[in-house]
Motif scaffolding. Structure first.
Motif, PDB file in Angstrom:
ATOM      1  N   ALA A  37       0.859  -1.190   0.000  1.00 55.29           N
ATOM      2  CA  ALA A  37       0.000   0.000   0.000  1.00 55.29           C
ATOM      3  C   ALA A  37       0.892   1.235   0.000  1.00 55.29           C
ATOM      4  CB  ALA A  37      -0.916  -0.004   1.222  1.00 55.29           C
ATOM      5  N   GLY A  38       0.558   2.192  -0.834  1.00 53.36           N
ATOM      6  CA  GLY A  38       1.399   3.373  -0.982  1.00 53.36           C
ATOM      7  C   GLY A  38       2.487   3.208  -2.018  1.00 53.36           C
ATOM      8  N   LEU A  39       2.662   1.997  -2.506  1.00 50.82           N
ATOM      9  CA  LEU A  39       3.643   1.710  -3.558  1.00 50.82           C
ATOM     10  C   LEU A  39       2.944   1.263  -4.835  1.00 50.82           C
ATOM     11  CD1 LEU A  39       6.229  -0.249  -1.380  1.00 50.82           C
ATOM     12  CD2 LEU A  39       6.468   2.092  -2.225  1.00 50.82           C
ATOM     13  N   PHE A  40       2.207   0.157  -4.753  1.00 51.32           N
ATOM     14  CA  PHE A  40       1.498  -0.375  -5.916  1.00 51.32           C
ATOM     15  C   PHE A  40       0.097   0.218  -6.057  1.00 51.32           C
ATOM     16  CE2 PHE A  40       4.966  -3.193  -5.867  1.00 51.32           C
ATOM     17  CZ  PHE A  40       4.954  -4.008  -6.982  1.00 51.32           C
ATOM     18  N   TYR A  41      -0.441   0.713  -4.963  1.00 49.16           N
ATOM     19  CA  TYR A  41      -1.785   1.293  -4.972  1.00 49.16           C
ATOM     20  C   TYR A  41      -1.877   2.265  -3.793  1.00 49.16           C
ATOM     21  CZ  TYR A  41      -2.592  -2.238  -1.356  1.00 49.16           C
ATOM     22  OH  TYR A  41      -2.499  -3.013  -0.231  1.00 49.16           O
ATOM     23  N   ILE A  57      -8.041 -14.810 -14.732  1.00 51.37           N
ATOM     24  CA  ILE A  57      -6.601 -14.545 -14.754  1.00 51.37           C
ATOM     25  C   ILE A  57      -6.452 -13.038 -14.888  1.00 51.37           C
ATOM     26  CG2 ILE A  57      -4.415 -14.924 -15.968  1.00 51.37           C
ATOM     27  CD1 ILE A  57      -5.666 -17.555 -17.066  1.00 51.37           C
ATOM     28  N   VAL A  58      -5.712 -12.420 -13.962  1.00 49.52           N
ATOM     29  CA  VAL A  58      -5.607 -10.953 -13.918  1.00 49.52           C
ATOM     30  C   VAL A  58      -4.162 -10.538 -13.655  1.00 49.52           C
ATOM     31  CG1 VAL A  58      -7.971 -10.467 -13.201  1.00 49.52           C
ATOM     32  CG2 VAL A  58      -6.284 -11.042 -11.487  1.00 49.52           C
ATOM     33  N   PRO A  59      -3.763  -9.358 -14.110  1.00 52.00           N
ATOM     34  CA  PRO A  59      -2.394  -8.890 -13.880  1.00 52.00           C
ATOM     35  C   PRO A  59      -2.214  -8.266 -12.494  1.00 52.00           C
ATOM     36  CG  PRO A  59      -3.562  -7.315 -15.241  1.00 52.00           C
ATOM     37  CD  PRO A  59      -4.495  -8.468 -15.031  1.00 52.00           C
ATOM     38  N   HIS A  60      -0.958  -8.000 -12.134  1.00 54.91           N
ATOM     39  CA  HIS A  60      -0.684  -7.582 -10.750  1.00 54.91           C
ATOM     40  C   HIS A  60       0.393  -6.514 -10.609  1.00 54.91           C
ATOM     41  CE1 HIS A  60       1.977 -11.387 -11.002  1.00 54.91           C
ATOM     42  NE2 HIS A  60       2.811 -10.354 -11.076  1.00 54.91           N
ATOM     43  N   ALA A  61       0.558  -5.637 -11.558  1.00 54.72           N
ATOM     44  CA  ALA A  61       1.544  -4.566 -11.416  1.00 54.72           C
ATOM     45  C   ALA A  61       0.951  -3.408 -10.608  1.00 54.72           C
ATOM     46  CB  ALA A  61       1.992  -4.095 -12.794  1.00 54.72           C
ATOM     47  N   GLY A  62       1.705  -2.330 -10.491  1.00 61.44           N
ATOM     48  CA  GLY A  62       1.159  -1.136  -9.891  1.00 61.44           C
ATOM     49  C   GLY A  62      -0.108  -0.720 -10.615  1.00 61.44           C
ATOM     50  N   TYR A  63      -1.058  -0.181  -9.859  1.00 61.66           N
ATOM     51  CA  TYR A  63      -2.370   0.097 -10.448  1.00 61.66           C
ATOM     52  C   TYR A  63      -2.293   1.020 -11.657  1.00 61.66           C
ATOM     53  CZ  TYR A  63      -5.161  -2.109  -6.725  1.00 61.66           C
ATOM     54  OH  TYR A  63      -5.761  -2.995  -5.867  1.00 61.66           O
ATOM     55  N   VAL A  64      -1.404   1.991 -11.633  1.00 57.00           N
ATOM     56  CA  VAL A  64      -1.330   2.927 -12.750  1.00 57.00           C
ATOM     57  C   VAL A  64      -1.004   2.205 -14.060  1.00 57.00           C
ATOM     58  CG1 VAL A  64       1.118   3.520 -12.393  1.00 57.00           C
ATOM     59  CG2 VAL A  64      -0.408   5.174 -13.472  1.00 57.00           C
ATOM     60  N   TYR A  65      -0.333   1.073 -13.952  1.00 51.76           N
ATOM     61  CA  TYR A  65       0.048   0.305 -15.138  1.00 51.76           C
ATOM     62  C   TYR A  65      -0.983  -0.755 -15.507  1.00 51.76           C
ATOM     63  CZ  TYR A  65       4.597   2.409 -14.204  1.00 51.76           C
ATOM     64  OH  TYR A  65       5.613   3.294 -13.980  1.00 51.76           O
ATOM     65  N   SER A  66      -1.400  -1.571 -14.536  1.00 54.91           N
ATOM     66  CA  SER A  66      -2.179  -2.770 -14.870  1.00 54.91           C
ATOM     67  C   SER A  66      -3.626  -2.747 -14.401  1.00 54.91           C
ATOM     68  CB  SER A  66      -1.499  -4.020 -14.290  1.00 54.91           C
ATOM     69  OG  SER A  66      -1.573  -4.035 -12.881  1.00 54.91           O
ATOM     70  N   LEU A  86       5.849 -10.129   1.871  1.00 51.20           N
ATOM     71  CA  LEU A  86       6.107  -9.008   0.967  1.00 51.20           C
ATOM     72  C   LEU A  86       5.560  -9.243  -0.432  1.00 51.20           C
ATOM     73  CD1 LEU A  86       9.810  -8.257   1.993  1.00 51.20           C
ATOM     74  CD2 LEU A  86       7.753  -7.011   2.695  1.00 51.20           C
ATOM     75  N   GLU A  87       4.802 -10.309  -0.632  1.00 51.94           N
ATOM     76  CA  GLU A  87       4.378 -10.687  -1.983  1.00 51.94           C
ATOM     77  C   GLU A  87       3.253  -9.780  -2.501  1.00 51.94           C
ATOM     78  OE1 GLU A  87       4.347 -11.658  -5.379  1.00 51.94           O
ATOM     79  OE2 GLU A  87       5.778 -12.859  -4.221  1.00 51.94           O
ATOM     80  N   HIS A  88       3.548  -9.098  -3.623  1.00 52.32           N
ATOM     81  CA  HIS A  88       2.563  -8.161  -4.180  1.00 52.32           C
ATOM     82  C   HIS A  88       1.571  -8.818  -5.123  1.00 52.32           C
ATOM     83  CE1 HIS A  88       5.692  -8.189  -7.354  1.00 52.32           C
ATOM     84  NE2 HIS A  88       4.695  -7.950  -8.183  1.00 52.32           N
ATOM     85  N   SER A  89       1.928  -9.963  -5.717  1.00 51.01           N
ATOM     86  CA  SER A  89       1.056 -10.531  -6.749  1.00 51.01           C
ATOM     87  C   SER A  89      -0.319 -10.893  -6.188  1.00 51.01           C
ATOM     88  CB  SER A  89       1.705 -11.763  -7.398  1.00 51.01           C
ATOM     89  OG  SER A  89       1.733 -12.871  -6.529  1.00 51.01           O
ATOM     90  N   LEU A  90      -0.360 -11.256  -4.918  1.00 52.61           N
ATOM     91  CA  LEU A  90      -1.623 -11.573  -4.264  1.00 52.61           C
ATOM     92  C   LEU A  90      -2.275 -10.310  -3.699  1.00 52.61           C
ATOM     93  CD1 LEU A  90      -0.293 -14.736  -2.414  1.00 52.61           C
ATOM     94  CD2 LEU A  90      -1.636 -14.690  -4.507  1.00 52.61           C
ATOM     95  N   GLU A  91      -1.479  -9.498  -3.043  1.00 52.85           N
ATOM     96  CA  GLU A  91      -2.037  -8.346  -2.327  1.00 52.85           C
ATOM     97  C   GLU A  91      -2.776  -7.370  -3.230  1.00 52.85           C
ATOM     98  OE1 GLU A  91      -0.423  -4.435   0.066  1.00 52.85           O
ATOM     99  OE2 GLU A  91       0.654  -6.318   0.384  1.00 52.85           O
ATOM    100  N   VAL A  92      -2.249  -7.110  -4.425  1.00 52.36           N
ATOM    101  CA  VAL A  92      -2.864  -6.057  -5.251  1.00 52.36           C
ATOM    102  C   VAL A  92      -4.271  -6.439  -5.710  1.00 52.36           C
ATOM    103  CG1 VAL A  92      -0.654  -5.130  -6.019  1.00 52.36           C
ATOM    104  CG2 VAL A  92      -1.805  -6.876  -7.405  1.00 52.36           C
ATOM    105  N   GLN A  93      -4.611  -7.731  -5.662  1.00 50.98           N
ATOM    106  CA  GLN A  93      -5.974  -8.137  -6.046  1.00 50.98           C
ATOM    107  C   GLN A  93      -6.989  -7.860  -4.939  1.00 50.98           C
ATOM    108  OE1 GLN A  93      -5.948  -8.743  -9.058  1.00 50.98           O
ATOM    109  NE2 GLN A  93      -3.839  -9.420  -9.387  1.00 50.98           N
ATOM    110  N   LEU A  94      -6.534  -7.801  -3.709  1.00 49.14           N
ATOM    111  CA  LEU A  94      -7.464  -7.779  -2.577  1.00 49.14           C
ATOM    112  C   LEU A  94      -8.355  -6.541  -2.538  1.00 49.14           C
ATOM    113  CD1 LEU A  94      -5.136  -9.280   0.176  1.00 49.14           C
ATOM    114  CD2 LEU A  94      -6.649 -10.465  -1.435  1.00 49.14           C
ATOM    115  N   PRO A  95      -7.838  -5.315  -2.753  1.00 43.80           N
ATOM    116  CA  PRO A  95      -8.748  -4.173  -2.740  1.00 43.80           C
ATOM    117  C   PRO A  95      -9.841  -4.254  -3.800  1.00 43.80           C
ATOM    118  CG  PRO A  95      -6.492  -3.431  -2.404  1.00 43.80           C
ATOM    119  CD  PRO A  95      -6.417  -4.875  -2.792  1.00 43.80           C
TER     120      PRO A  95
END
Length: 268
Positions: A10-14, A45-54, A129-138
């Motif tokens: 949070a604050g980095l990828f979203y 199947i969904v991507p997991h980069a920073g929100y501004v990108y993916s 520290l894994e972002h690939s899972l976390e960014v989907q949660l919000p």
């Protein structure tokens, strides 16, 4: 006291601010234009980069799911490990994952259901520290009603081993299976387009033979495709773009795609 896995990116990828995060997700969903579903969506199947990108591409998948969001009570979430080496599929031991939008309870019953499988390991370090899972949660929190979560950090495992786990957890319409994966990494725009188009054609054909150079989530994608074929589901491409289309330059891009898996209704 319940044990928690706090938000790591949070604050980095979203956005870390709950109001801003909710508003951003709502805007991504409102702008998404998914094709009409052919049938009930069982998996994405969904991507997991920073929100501004993916996030625009991820939002296409989540918007496609919106009509059936009220029926989903459990999410099985698989993503590749980026920071910690794992042999097999790592489950967390904590009671909940936390994002700026609040806590998400871990599905202890689902976790127990796969605990005896040799490819399943308990490893909070793989999740810390894994972002690939976390960014989907919000996105899930904003879209769904109350639900439980089983996050699986996928390391070195065979496609069959992933498929075996998914069979144990398949469930009915109350269970969504979600695989988090990007496509090619750091290629020039034209080369990424060529590579990602070919990769997406293989996924759409349900060819469970991806390698990590095709998609960082190749192993969970392959496992999902194997399991989905047994259940008569067909992958359908919803969106494909890359960071050069959204918010980045075109010298070194990362590819993104969104797929749904729905009942196969005959020849195609």
């Amino acid at each position: 006291m319940p044990s928690l896995r706090p938000a790591a990116v949070a604050g980095l990828f979203y956005p870390a601010d709950p109001a801003q995060l909710g508003a951003d997700i709502d805007a991504y969903l409102a702008q998404a234009r998914p094709p009409a579903a052919a049938g009930p969506i069982k998996a994405l199947i969904v991507p997991h980069a920073g929100y501004v990108y993916s996030a625009p591409i991820a939002a296409t998948a989540y918007a496609a799911l919106a009509p059936q969001a009220g029926r989903i009570r459990r999410v099985i979430l698989l993503g590749p490990t980026h920071r910690v080496a794992v042999g097999g599929l790592a489950v967390p031991t904590v009671d909940s994952f936390v994002t700026p939008l609040g806590p998400l309870p871990i599905d202890a019953e689902a976790r127990q259901r796969i605990a005896d499988l040799p490819q399943v390991v308990a490893d909070d370090g793989a999740h810390a520290l894994e972002h690939s899972l976390e960014v989907q949660l919000p996105f899930l929190q904003r879209l769904l009603g109350p639900f439980t979560l089983l996050p699986l950090a996928v390391g070195a495992a065979s496609s069959a081993a992933v498929a075996q786990v998914l069979e144990r957890l398949w469930g009915g319409e109350e269970t969504l299976i979600l695989v988090s994966s990007d496509l090619s990494h750091y290629q020039p725009y034209a080369e990424a387009e060529r590579l990602d188009q070919a990769t997406c054609a293989r996924i759409a054909a349900a060819r469970a033979d991806l390698v990590p150079e095709d998609a960082c989530g190749a192993i969970p994608i392959n496992g999902l495709l194997l399991a989905a074929a047994r259940h008569g589901l067909r992958p359908r491409l919803l969106d494909r773009r890359n960071s050069g289309d959204t918010a980045g330059d075109r010298e070194r891009v990362v590819g993104y795609a969104a797929f749904s898996l729905e009942p196969d209704h005959g020849p195609h």
